[in-house]
Write an enzyme that holds these catalytic residues in place. Structure first.
Site, PDB file in Angstrom:
ATOM      1  CG  ASN A 258     -10.032   6.656  10.564  1.00 38.08           C
ATOM      2  OD1 ASN A 258     -10.183   8.329  11.641  1.00 38.08           O
ATOM      3  ND2 ASN A 258     -11.067   6.203  10.096  1.00 38.08           N
TER       4      ASN A 258
ATOM      5  CB  SER B 149      -4.955   1.391  13.999  1.00 38.84           C
ATOM      6  OG  SER B 149      -4.200   0.947  12.417  1.00 38.84           O
TER       7      SER B 149
ATOM      8  CB  ALA C  56      -9.376   5.851  -0.572  1.00 39.21           C
TER       9      ALA C  56
ATOM     10  CG  ASP D 122      -2.573  -0.952   1.051  1.00 38.83           C
ATOM     11  OD1 ASP D 122      -2.062  -1.337  -0.251  1.00 38.83           O
ATOM     12  OD2 ASP D 122      -2.806  -1.523   2.543  1.00 38.83           O
ATOM     13  N   GLY D 123       2.449   1.016   0.856  1.00 35.92           N
ATOM     14  CA  GLY D 123       2.784   2.840   0.958  1.00 35.92           C
ATOM     15  C   GLY D 123       2.982   3.227  -0.732  1.00 35.92           C
TER      16      GLY D 123
ATOM     17  CD  GLU E 299      -2.831   8.557   7.529  1.00 34.57           C
ATOM     18  OE1 GLU E 299      -1.646   8.611   7.003  1.00 34.57           O
ATOM     19  OE2 GLU E 299      -3.868   7.453   6.916  1.00 34.57           O
TER      20      GLU E 299
ATOM     21  CB  THR F  89      -9.514   0.423   6.062  1.00 35.17           C
ATOM     22  OG1 THR F  89      -8.586   0.787   4.943  1.00 35.17           O
ATOM     23  CG2 THR F  89     -10.908   0.261   5.913  1.00 35.17           C
TER      24      THR F  89
ATOM     25  CG  ASP G  73      -0.415   9.869  22.213  1.00 31.12           C
ATOM     26  OD1 ASP G  73       0.433  10.569  23.680  1.00 31.12           O
ATOM     27  OD2 ASP G  73       0.293   8.843  22.501  1.00 31.12           O
TER      28      ASP G  73
END
Length: 253
Positions: free
Chosen positions: A157, A159, A151, A43-44, A114, A154, A143
């Site tokens: 956000n 987590s 998109a 994904d990265g 995000e 999941t 924190d």
């Protein structure tokens, strides 16, 4: 089937090996000449590819040669041309981030998943949150906090216990990361057109960094975030395995 494909791969051995095998079988063209760009990795790497090719006309089709692969299709060497011909397209808009640093300089970034603010020191961050120019939360001790697209809902956000958003929803999620005060604040859902601003309180004592899809800006004093409709990312998925299906499935695991 006459389809011009540009292949790109992450630095991982598995991705590089797959890329070489696919090029040998299907050929390869420069990205500006391609009908479709095939990205091999996780994904990265998919996010990097989408950012890097956002001004090119070709959509991006990812195949997972990384870990999670939420934005990727399964890897198969056979039948790629047929899969690309049948692939379904999702169009998503990124977030635009304007980060103002303590020295007065500004950094502008786009984020598909995000924009997050995170404490950069031993003490919790203190943030003030405004929406469309109106202060909505005078002080959030945490924190960090983030704004996520559907998109990206999941990813970090989720987590941080933020909501999973349907891909067609015209909303953004604002989610706290380990909120200390107010403890019961669970975040907010905002219209996609909302302008969100975070002001960092006590920035020298409680330094904060901003991050847009893994690209960080340190020592920020304010961060503004909004959806950027002028930029569209085109992503291809195998039929029945698009973002909408994945976002629904993720809520039942």
């Amino acid at each position: 089937m006459d389809m011009k494909i540009a292949f790109t791969a992450s630095h991982g051995d598995m991705a590089r090996s797959a890329c070489a095998a696919l090029i040998a079988r299907y050929g390869d063209v420069p990205e500006p000449e391609a009908d479709v760009i095939v990205a091999l990795g996780g994904d990265g790497f998919m996010l990097q590819t989408l950012h890097r090719t956002q001004n090119l006309p070709a959509p991006v089709y990812g195949m997972n040669r990384g870990t999670v692969g939420f934005l990727m299709n399964e890897y198969h060497e056979d039948g790629l041309l047929e899969r690309l011909a049948l692939a379904e397209e999702e169009v998503i808009n990124p977030l635009a981030m304007r980060a103002i640093r303590q020295d007065g300089t500004e950094k502008h970034r786009l984020a598909i998943n995000e924009v997050s603010l995170l404490r950069a020191g031993p003490q919790a961050a203190k943030l003030r949150i405004s929406v469309d120019g109106k202060v909505r939360l005078a002080e959030l001790v945490c924190d960090g906090a983030l704004v996520a697209t559907p998109a990206g809902s999941t990813a970090y956000n989720h987590s941080a216990h933020g909501p999973i958003l349907p891909i067609g929803a015209d909303v953004l999620a604002v989610t706290a990361v380990a909120a200390y005060r107010p403890r019961r604040w669970r975040g907010a859902l905002l219209p996609k057109i909302a302008q969100v601003r975070f002001d960092v309180l006590e920035p020298e004592k409680r330094p904060v960094m901003a991050d847009a899809d893994g690209r960080s800006v340190r020592d920020v004093v304010a961060v503004e975030v909004h959806s950027e409709p002028s930029v569209s990312h085109r992503i291809l998925f195998d039929p029945g395995h698009g973002l909408e299906e994945r976002l629904i499935s993720e809520q039942f695991v």
